[in-house]
Design an enzyme around this catalytic site. Structure first.
Site, PDB file in Angstrom:
ATOM      1  N   SER A 126      24.618 119.531  35.597  1.00  0.00           N
ATOM      2  CA  SER A 126      25.746 119.215  34.715  1.00  0.00           C
ATOM      3  C   SER A 126      26.085 120.469  33.920  1.00  0.00           C
ATOM      4  O   SER A 126      25.246 121.364  33.757  1.00  0.00           O
ATOM      5  CB  SER A 126      25.339 118.095  33.748  1.00  0.00           C
ATOM      6  OG  SER A 126      26.281 117.945  32.719  1.00  0.00           O
ATOM      7  N   TYR A 139      19.759 113.333  28.033  1.00  0.00           N
ATOM      8  CA  TYR A 139      20.483 113.831  29.203  1.00  0.00           C
ATOM      9  C   TYR A 139      20.489 115.364  29.213  1.00  0.00           C
ATOM     10  O   TYR A 139      20.223 115.989  30.246  1.00  0.00           O
ATOM     11  CB  TYR A 139      21.900 113.274  29.153  1.00  0.00           C
ATOM     12  CG  TYR A 139      22.784 113.594  30.335  1.00  0.00           C
ATOM     13  CD1 TYR A 139      22.710 112.846  31.507  1.00  0.00           C
ATOM     14  CD2 TYR A 139      23.726 114.616  30.272  1.00  0.00           C
ATOM     15  CE1 TYR A 139      23.545 113.118  32.580  1.00  0.00           C
ATOM     16  CE2 TYR A 139      24.561 114.900  31.346  1.00  0.00           C
ATOM     17  CZ  TYR A 139      24.469 114.144  32.498  1.00  0.00           C
ATOM     18  OH  TYR A 139      25.300 114.411  33.574  1.00  0.00           O
TER      19      TYR A 139
END
Ligand SMILES: NC(=O)c1ccc[n+]([C@@H]2O[C@H](COP(=O)([O-])OP(=O)(O)OC[C@H]3O[C@@H](n4cnc5c(N)ncnc54)[C@H](OP(=O)(O)O)[C@@H]3O)[C@@H](O)[C@H]2O)c1
Length: 233
Positions: A126, A139
């Protein structure tokens, strides 16, 4: 025979990637709770948040790739939670790390003995693998660790002619993003406006990057951002 083994082939980027590889002549094996809609795909119904999943489904997975000399292993399944360093619980941190990081190592260890020269491991990271925003602590931590795992994989597999890449999507139009913003059109529009192209990335665009990376060993060890260029403020 060439086989794609992908986690989270049931929706979003994973489903788009399964479709892209299938169109390019690859067999597809998807590991997720829900099935993959690609015709002929083998569905391994596993919950990656359960640390015991690999023991339970190892035999099935090995059988599903029998006869494949070239395997593209794409670690795509992901869990995005809303939390912060001040509030994240141990349970949440463990679950996010299990799905986003530890399951990848479990799957690598299951399949590496079956992966011949020309195989590849693609980790779906990401933008938040190399920078942080507030409100997604677990995350962010997991995706930073995934960058390290991709680089370590490239080093540890030197000489085996198996390459490893971390593909880092930006804001992509999937259920994960829509769920995260509560489906708010105004929030989605604001996010889209933060890209130099003024739109979200399409899952199919990420799928094409993943296929490119899986089939080009020259990118071994690379972290490749696919985010349409985010406007820096
Ligand atoms: N969308 C974005 O803006 C964006 C941005 C950067 C990075 N990414 C990354 O891209 C990857 C795919 O994201 P996406 O947007 O396509 O997300 P998505 O639409 O929410 O899809 C997530 C996939 O992960 C699987 N999954 C989640 N938890 C699982 C579990 N416990 N066990 C097995 N499978 C599980 C889901 O399958 P089941 O529910 O069927 O199990 C689903 O197929 C993720 O790693 C994500 O972090 C996405």
């Amino acid at each position: 025979m060439k086989t794609l083994v992908i986690t989270g082939g049931s929706r979003g980027i994973g489903l788009a990637t399964a479709r892209e590889f299938a169109a390019a002549g690859w067999s597809v094996v998807s590991v997720a709770r829900r099935a993959c809609a690609v015709a002929g795909a083998h569905h391994v119904a596993a919950d990656l948040s359960d640390p015991g999943w690999a023991e339970r489904h190892g035999e099935e997975l090995r059988a599903a790739v029998a006869g494949s000399d070239t395997i593209a292993l794409v670690h795509n399944a992901g869990l995005l939670t809303r939390d912060s360093v001040a509030s994240v619980t141990q349970a949440t941190l463990r679950e996010v790390l299990q799905v986003n990081l530890l399951a990848c190592v479990q799957l690598d260890q299951l399949l590496l003995p079956r992966m011949g020269p020309g195989s590849a491991i693609v980790y779906v990271g990401s933008t938040l693998g190399e920078k942080a925003v507030a409100g997604s602590c677990a995350y962010v931590v997991s995706k930073h660790a995934l960058v390290g795992l991709a680089r370590a994989t490239a080093q540890d597999l030197a000489g085996r002619r198996i390459h490893s890449v971390c593909v880092c999507p930006g804001f992509t139009d999937t259920g994960m993003l829509r769920d995260h913003v509560g489906g708010e059109p105004a929030v989605l529009a604001a996010i889209a406006a933060g890209s130099t192209f003024g739109r979200l990335v399409e899952p199919e665009e990420i799928a094409r990057v993943i296929l490119f990376c899986a089939t080009n060993p020259s990118v071994n060890g690379a972290v490749i951002h696919a985010n349409l260029g985010q406007i820096e403020r």
